[in-house]
Design a protein around this motif. Structure first.
Motif, mmCIF file in Angstrom:
data_model
loop_
_atom_site.group_PDB
_atom_site.id
_atom_site.type_symbol
_atom_site.label_atom_id
_atom_site.label_comp_id
_atom_site.label_asym_id
_atom_site.label_seq_id
_atom_site.Cartn_x
_atom_site.Cartn_y
_atom_site.Cartn_z
ATOM 1 N N ALA A 1 0.847 -1.187 0.000
ATOM 2 C CA ALA A 1 0.000 0.000 0.000
ATOM 3 C C ALA A 1 0.889 1.244 0.000
ATOM 4 C CB ALA A 1 -0.889 0.002 1.229
ATOM 5 N N PRO A 2 0.457 2.299 -0.676
ATOM 6 C CA PRO A 2 1.241 3.531 -0.645
ATOM 7 C C PRO A 2 1.188 4.165 0.746
ATOM 8 C CG PRO A 2 -0.828 3.887 -1.794
ATOM 9 C CD PRO A 2 -0.738 2.417 -1.497
ATOM 10 N N ALA B 1 5.139 1.677 13.573
ATOM 11 C CA ALA B 1 5.952 0.592 14.125
ATOM 12 C C ALA B 1 6.831 -0.045 13.046
ATOM 13 C CB ALA B 1 5.056 -0.453 14.764
ATOM 14 N N ARG B 2 6.378 0.000 11.796
ATOM 15 C CA ARG B 2 7.176 -0.540 10.685
ATOM 16 C C ARG B 2 8.383 0.336 10.386
ATOM 17 N NH1 ARG B 2 3.308 -1.690 5.793
ATOM 18 N NH2 ARG B 2 5.300 -2.274 4.862
ATOM 19 N N GLY B 3 8.311 1.610 10.749
ATOM 20 C CA GLY B 3 9.422 2.533 10.542
ATOM 21 C C GLY B 3 9.233 3.403 9.324
ATOM 22 N N ILE B 4 8.936 4.663 9.551
ATOM 23 C CA ILE B 4 8.748 5.639 8.486
ATOM 24 C C ILE B 4 9.881 6.657 8.556
ATOM 25 C CG2 ILE B 4 7.269 7.496 7.606
ATOM 26 C CD1 ILE B 4 5.999 4.859 7.196
ATOM 27 N N GLY B 5 10.500 6.908 7.431
ATOM 28 C CA GLY B 5 11.506 7.953 7.336
ATOM 29 C C GLY B 5 10.943 9.101 6.520
ATOM 30 N N VAL B 6 11.470 10.296 6.754
ATOM 31 C CA VAL B 6 10.986 11.471 6.025
ATOM 32 C C VAL B 6 12.175 12.286 5.530
ATOM 33 C CG1 VAL B 6 9.650 13.602 6.173
ATOM 34 C CG2 VAL B 6 8.880 11.586 7.413
ATOM 35 N N ARG B 7 12.155 12.567 4.226
ATOM 36 C CA ARG B 7 13.113 13.506 3.650
ATOM 37 C C ARG B 7 12.367 14.811 3.427
ATOM 38 N NH1 ARG B 7 13.792 9.483 0.332
ATOM 39 N NH2 ARG B 7 15.492 8.069 0.730
ATOM 40 N N GLY C 1 15.026 17.254 0.589
ATOM 41 C CA GLY C 1 16.155 16.407 0.249
ATOM 42 C C GLY C 1 17.026 15.987 1.424
ATOM 43 N N GLU C 2 16.688 16.421 2.634
ATOM 44 C CA GLU C 2 17.496 16.127 3.810
ATOM 45 C C GLU C 2 16.726 15.227 4.774
ATOM 46 O OE1 GLU C 2 19.253 18.789 7.424
ATOM 47 O OE2 GLU C 2 19.395 19.622 5.418
ATOM 48 N N GLU C 3 17.379 14.199 5.295
ATOM 49 C CA GLU C 3 16.776 13.263 6.242
ATOM 50 C C GLU C 3 16.440 13.987 7.551
ATOM 51 O OE1 GLU C 3 15.508 9.513 7.440
ATOM 52 O OE2 GLU C 3 16.420 9.982 5.524
ATOM 53 N N LYS C 4 15.199 13.843 8.019
ATOM 54 C CA LYS C 4 14.778 14.454 9.282
ATOM 55 C C LYS C 4 14.371 13.358 10.251
ATOM 56 C CE LYS C 4 15.164 18.756 8.113
ATOM 57 N NZ LYS C 4 16.152 19.619 8.712
ATOM 58 N N THR C 5 14.822 13.462 11.495
ATOM 59 C CA THR C 5 14.511 12.456 12.511
ATOM 60 C C THR C 5 13.560 12.986 13.584
ATOM 61 O OG1 THR C 5 16.465 13.080 13.785
ATOM 62 C CG2 THR C 5 16.714 11.274 12.206
ATOM 63 N N THR D 1 6.366 22.374 18.467
ATOM 64 C CA THR D 1 6.742 22.130 17.080
ATOM 65 C C THR D 1 6.813 23.419 16.283
ATOM 66 O OG1 THR D 1 4.449 21.815 16.382
ATOM 67 C CG2 THR D 1 5.654 19.845 17.064
ATOM 68 N N VAL D 2 7.491 23.319 15.143
ATOM 69 C CA VAL D 2 7.536 24.395 14.165
ATOM 70 C C VAL D 2 7.102 23.786 12.842
ATOM 71 C CG1 VAL D 2 9.987 24.049 13.659
ATOM 72 C CG2 VAL D 2 8.947 26.246 13.192
ATOM 73 N N LYS D 3 6.282 24.520 12.084
ATOM 74 C CA LYS D 3 5.781 24.040 10.802
ATOM 75 C C LYS D 3 6.608 24.672 9.684
ATOM 76 C CE LYS D 3 1.446 23.761 8.190
ATOM 77 N NZ LYS D 3 0.030 24.135 8.208
ATOM 78 N N LEU D 4 7.199 23.815 8.843
ATOM 79 C CA LEU D 4 8.025 24.286 7.729
ATOM 80 C C LEU D 4 7.427 23.833 6.408
ATOM 81 C CD1 LEU D 4 11.554 23.424 9.162
ATOM 82 C CD2 LEU D 4 10.369 25.617 9.238
ATOM 83 N N GLN D 5 7.527 24.693 5.394
ATOM 84 C CA GLN D 5 6.992 24.409 4.063
ATOM 85 C C GLN D 5 8.102 23.919 3.146
ATOM 86 O OE1 GLN D 5 3.698 24.950 3.099
ATOM 87 N NE2 GLN D 5 3.152 25.566 5.163
ATOM 88 N N GLY D 6 7.761 22.947 2.295
ATOM 89 C CA GLY D 6 8.713 22.448 1.310
ATOM 90 C C GLY D 6 8.351 21.046 0.874
ATOM 91 N N PRO D 7 9.119 20.475 -0.063
ATOM 92 C CA PRO D 7 8.821 19.130 -0.557
ATOM 93 C C PRO D 7 9.062 18.062 0.516
ATOM 94 C CG PRO D 7 10.825 19.978 -1.562
ATOM 95 C CD PRO D 7 10.241 21.094 -0.750
ATOM 96 N N VAL D 8 8.110 17.135 0.643
ATOM 97 C CA VAL D 8 8.159 16.088 1.654
ATOM 98 C C VAL D 8 8.169 14.735 0.948
ATOM 99 C CG1 VAL D 8 6.956 15.087 3.636
ATOM 100 C CG2 VAL D 8 6.824 17.540 3.223
ATOM 101 N N GLU D 9 9.081 13.847 1.339
ATOM 102 C CA GLU D 9 9.184 12.513 0.761
ATOM 103 C C GLU D 9 9.209 11.463 1.861
ATOM 104 O OE1 GLU D 9 12.557 12.261 -1.955
ATOM 105 O OE2 GLU D 9 12.558 14.453 -1.982
ATOM 106 N N PRO D 10 8.064 10.844 2.197
ATOM 107 C CA PRO D 10 8.080 9.764 3.191
ATOM 108 C C PRO D 10 8.487 8.445 2.538
ATOM 109 C CG PRO D 10 5.849 10.178 2.513
ATOM 110 C CD PRO D 10 6.711 11.198 1.810
ATOM 111 N N TYR D 11 9.088 7.548 3.326
ATOM 112 C CA TYR D 11 9.474 6.218 2.830
ATOM 113 C C TYR D 11 9.536 5.243 3.990
ATOM 114 C CZ TYR D 11 14.037 7.541 4.664
ATOM 115 O OH TYR D 11 15.048 7.938 5.492
ATOM 116 N N LEU D 12 9.445 3.962 3.672
ATOM 117 C CA LEU D 12 9.572 2.915 4.685
ATOM 118 C C LEU D 12 11.050 2.682 4.957
ATOM 119 C CD1 LEU D 12 6.905 0.274 3.687
ATOM 120 C CD2 LEU D 12 6.959 1.660 5.741
ATOM 121 N N GLN D 13 11.461 2.729 6.217
ATOM 122 C CA GLN D 13 12.863 2.542 6.563
ATOM 123 C C GLN D 13 13.284 1.081 6.480
ATOM 124 O OE1 GLN D 13 12.987 4.373 10.446
ATOM 125 N NE2 GLN D 13 13.856 6.244 9.580
#
Length: 80
Positions: free
Chosen positions: A4-5, A25-31, A34-38, A66-78
Motif C-alpha cells: 500500500a502507498p 511501528a514498521r518505521g517511516i523515514g521522512v526527507r 532532500g534532507e533526512e529528518k529524525t 513544534t515548528v511548521k516548515l513548508q517544502g517538498p516532503v518525501e516519506p518512505y519505509l525505513q
C-alpha cells in the motif's frame, strides 16, 4: 516496494486522527527538502509541510513544541 502507498498525512500523536501506530511501528523515514529528518512529528505530502519537534521542549499538556516548515516532503519505509 510496498503493498500500500504511504499516507498523504501522518502524525506520531495518538490523539491525532492521522495517527497510524501499526505503520509507525514498521518505521517511516521522512526527507524534507532532500534532507533526512529524525524529529518529524507530523507531515503532509500534498500540502508540502512538516511539523518538527523543538528539542525536548513540551507545552503545558506535555506535547512536544513544534515548528511548521513548508517544502517538498518525501516519506518512505525505513525497513523495506
Amino acid at each position: 516496494m510496498t503493498d500500500a502507498p504511504l499516507p498523504d498525512r501522518l502524525s506520531v500523536d495518538p490523539a491525532s486522527p492521522f495517527y497510524d501506530g501499526e505503520l509507525l511501528a514498521r518505521g517511516i523515514g521522512v526527507r524534507f527538502k532532500g534532507e533526512e529528518k529524525t524529529n518529524v512529528e507530523e507531515y503532509c505530502v500534498s500540502e508540502g509541510w512538516v511539523r518538527l519537534a523543538l528539542g525536548n521542549r513540551v507545552d503545558r499538556k506535555g506535547k512536544a513544541l513544534t515548528v511548521k516548515l513548508q517544502g517538498p516532503v518525501e516519506p518512505y519505509l525505513q525497513n523495506g
